[in-house]
Scaffold this motif. Structure first.
Motif, PDB file in Angstrom:
ATOM      1  N   GLN A 224       0.838  -1.204   0.000  1.00  0.00           N
ATOM      2  CA  GLN A 224       0.000   0.000   0.000  1.00  0.00           C
ATOM      3  C   GLN A 224       0.871   1.251   0.000  1.00  0.00           C
ATOM      4  OE1 GLN A 224      -3.610  -0.028   2.397  1.00  0.00           O
ATOM      5  NE2 GLN A 224      -3.102  -2.061   3.167  1.00  0.00           N
ATOM      6  N   LEU A 226       0.751   5.874  -0.122  1.00  0.00           N
ATOM      7  CA  LEU A 226       0.023   7.149  -0.038  1.00  0.00           C
ATOM      8  C   LEU A 226       0.699   8.144  -0.966  1.00  0.00           C
ATOM      9  CD1 LEU A 226      -0.351   7.763   3.827  1.00  0.00           C
ATOM     10  CD2 LEU A 226      -1.974   6.630   2.286  1.00  0.00           C
ATOM     11  N   TYR A 228       1.164  12.303  -1.503  1.00  0.00           N
ATOM     12  CA  TYR A 228       1.003  13.648  -0.936  1.00  0.00           C
ATOM     13  C   TYR A 228       1.084  14.674  -2.053  1.00  0.00           C
ATOM     14  CZ  TYR A 228       1.723  11.681   3.701  1.00  0.00           C
ATOM     15  OH  TYR A 228       1.602  10.951   4.860  1.00  0.00           O
ATOM     16  N   SER A 258       6.245   1.293   1.499  1.00  0.00           N
ATOM     17  CA  SER A 258       5.019   0.576   1.188  1.00  0.00           C
ATOM     18  C   SER A 258       4.932  -0.605   2.124  1.00  0.00           C
ATOM     19  CB  SER A 258       5.002   0.119  -0.283  1.00  0.00           C
ATOM     20  OG  SER A 258       6.159  -0.641  -0.560  1.00  0.00           O
ATOM     21  N   THR A 269      -7.443  -1.349   0.224  1.00  0.00           N
ATOM     22  CA  THR A 269      -6.602  -0.558   1.125  1.00  0.00           C
ATOM     23  C   THR A 269      -7.169  -0.637   2.541  1.00  0.00           C
ATOM     24  OG1 THR A 269      -7.905   1.407   0.630  1.00  0.00           O
ATOM     25  CG2 THR A 269      -5.896   1.079  -0.662  1.00  0.00           C
ATOM     26  N   PHE A 274      -2.967   3.208   6.245  1.00  0.00           N
ATOM     27  CA  PHE A 274      -3.012   4.665   6.054  1.00  0.00           C
ATOM     28  C   PHE A 274      -2.338   5.352   7.241  1.00  0.00           C
ATOM     29  CE2 PHE A 274      -4.712   8.869   6.458  1.00  0.00           C
ATOM     30  CZ  PHE A 274      -4.915   9.321   5.168  1.00  0.00           C
ATOM     31  N   HIS A 278       1.286   7.251   7.134  1.00  0.00           N
ATOM     32  CA  HIS A 278       1.273   8.699   7.394  1.00  0.00           C
ATOM     33  C   HIS A 278       2.209   9.041   8.554  1.00  0.00           C
ATOM     34  CE1 HIS A 278       0.101  12.803   7.521  1.00  0.00           C
ATOM     35  NE2 HIS A 278      -0.546  12.705   8.663  1.00  0.00           N
ATOM     36  N   ILE A 293      -3.136  14.664   1.679  1.00  0.00           N
ATOM     37  CA  ILE A 293      -2.946  13.320   1.106  1.00  0.00           C
ATOM     38  C   ILE A 293      -3.984  13.151   0.006  1.00  0.00           C
ATOM     39  CG2 ILE A 293      -3.000  10.837   1.547  1.00  0.00           C
ATOM     40  CD1 ILE A 293      -2.163  11.480   4.447  1.00  0.00           C
ATOM     41  N   GLN A 296      -4.784   6.998  -1.595  1.00  0.00           N
ATOM     42  CA  GLN A 296      -4.142   5.777  -1.079  1.00  0.00           C
ATOM     43  C   GLN A 296      -4.462   4.656  -2.058  1.00  0.00           C
ATOM     44  OE1 GLN A 296      -5.974   4.318   2.528  1.00  0.00           O
ATOM     45  NE2 GLN A 296      -4.366   2.827   2.942  1.00  0.00           N
TER      46      GLN A 296
END
Ligand SMILES: Cc1cc2nc3c(=O)[nH]c(=O)nc-3n(C[C@H](O)[C@H](O)[C@H](O)COP(=O)(O)OP(=O)(O)OC[C@H]3O[C@@H](n4cnc5c(N)ncnc54)[C@H](O)[C@@H]3O)c2cc1C
Length: 363
Positions: A224, A226, A228, A258, A269, A274, A278, A293, A296
């Motif tokens: 996974q 994220l 930005y 990840s 997800t 998350f 973060h 953000i 995701q």
């Protein structure tokens, strides 16, 4: 006209194989069970180096080095021929807080890779604003990245312009084999006559290959990320610490990744990932606390036990090849893997010794 060489899977590996085969005058067809380039290859980060590269077998370094040399020329050619810039950028890779520095230094010396050990006070000269200045660093200035969705778009457009058939939303479901030789492949709506097929079906390759009676340990490992929406200039370098990394894109966006999750074919997800990503991102670059953000996502890597891809012909079925199991390194190993499997299919002298990648090896 000869029957086409069929490539199962239109991820980065399948697309690169098709490009190589076409360049050598072969008739090629790609089949993908959905839209090509939308699985692991889309979800990846595009770092053109294994993370902690000295911890991999030399067989991974061999493919990585070949590909790293090939990338700038390939990206330039693709931009010229398609108008799509895959954003090859030499960002450098700054690795923080490692304990096996001596092994890393020896590995870099052995393979003549530019790298430098940095005391904590020198980190700020490479990248300012990090929240971990007390750590030592290992700096690899020549490591580059590509923007993987753009590379995929460029590869696909290039193949289409060359009139290579990319069949989407058609899954390969089986193989017709007679006397140990491939005769045809079956899809969910037809039979295609061919005597050569390369399985490059990512995380699905293990299950597909098992239909021929041989099991290979390629299985999905979820990752996974994220994204930005930062402004250009906040981050210039790829930063790696404790298996988590930040990647700066040219437009200022920053990826953090990840996770490594063994959850089967589940590409959803999670809230837990998350939060964890973060927190890690803000610890690494505190300014990210105030940055939006954007999104995701998750992808299924084609996991293999030691991260060494399986490249070669099936020992049981003449004409059936595999090029899969690139795990965390499909982009950095892709160009060399594609060339190697093409060398083997066409009987050319292989670019590297193919033995460490063979399908029936035991890791
Ligand atoms: C979060 C994350 C971060 C990553 N970061 C990096 C990185 O920074 N650098 C790097 O080098 N690598 C990275 N990777 C790994 C890299 O993305 C993979 O190794 C690579 O994309 C594998 O490519 P592939 O073509 O084998 O698989 P995929 O991209 O998954 O493509 C396989 C294709 O096969 C198709 N298919 C499956 N079954 C069938 C069937 N039966 N018939 C027809 N088609 C079929 C699928 O639809 C799919 O399109 C990352 C991966 C993830 C998930």
């Amino acid at each position: 006209m000869k029957h086409p060489i069929c490539i199962v899977g239109g991820g980065v590996i399948g697309l690169l194989i098709a490009r190589e085969l076409h360049a050598l005058g072969e008739n090629v067809m790609i089949l993908d069970r959905r839209e090509s380039g939308k699985e692991s290859s889309w979800a990846g980060g595009g770092i053109l180096s294994p993370l902690y590269p000295w911890r991999y077998p030399d067989s991974v370094t061999e493919l990585a080095r070949w590909s790293q040399t090939a990338y700038p020329g390939m990206v330039k050619e693709l931009q010229r021929d398609t108008g799509i810039d895959a954003e090859w950028v030499r960002s450098g890779l700054l690795i923080l807080g490692i304990s096996d520095t001596e092994t890393a230094v020896n590995w870099a010396r052995k393979f003549a890779i530019s790298a430098k050990n940095l005391e904590s006070g020198a980190i700020d000269e490479i990248q300012s604003g990090l929240g971990m200045n007390a750590l030592d660093g290992f700096w690899m200035p020549d490591i580059a990245q590509v923007r993987n969705p753009r590379l995929l778009a460029a590869l696909k457009r290039d193949l289409q312009k060359k009139s290579i058939e990319i069949v989407e939303n058609e899954a390969v479901t089986g193989f017709g084999i007679e006397n140990g030789e491939l005769r045809h492949i079956k899809t969910d709506n037809r039979t295609i006559t061919t005597d050569r097929c390369i399985i490059a079906a990512g995380a699905w390759s293990g299950d597909l290959f098992a239909q021929t009676g041989l099991s290979i340990p390629v299985k999905p490992i979820r990752g996974q990320m994220l994204l930005y929406k930062a402004k250009p200039g906040l981050l210039q370098r790829i930063i790696l610490k404790n298996n988590r990394y930040l990647i700066p894109r040219r437009d200022g966006r920053i990826l953090v990744g990840s996770t490594l999750e063994d959850v089967g074919f589940d590409s959803s997800t999670t809230e837990a990932a998350f939060q964890e990503l973060h927190e890690t991102a803000v610890e690494m670059l505190p300014a990210l606390a105030d940055v939006e953000i954007e999104v995701q996502w998750a992808g299924l890597r084609p996991g293999s036990p030691a991260g060494v891809p399986y490249i070669g012909q099936s020992p049981e079925v003449k004409g059936l090849y595999l090029c899969s199991g690139h795990f965390r390194n499909g982009f950095v190993l892709g160009p060399a893997s594609a060339r190697l499997v093409v060398d083997l299919v066409l009987g050319n002298t292989p670019i590297v010794d193919s033995e460490p990648y063979k399908i029936d090896r035991v890791d």
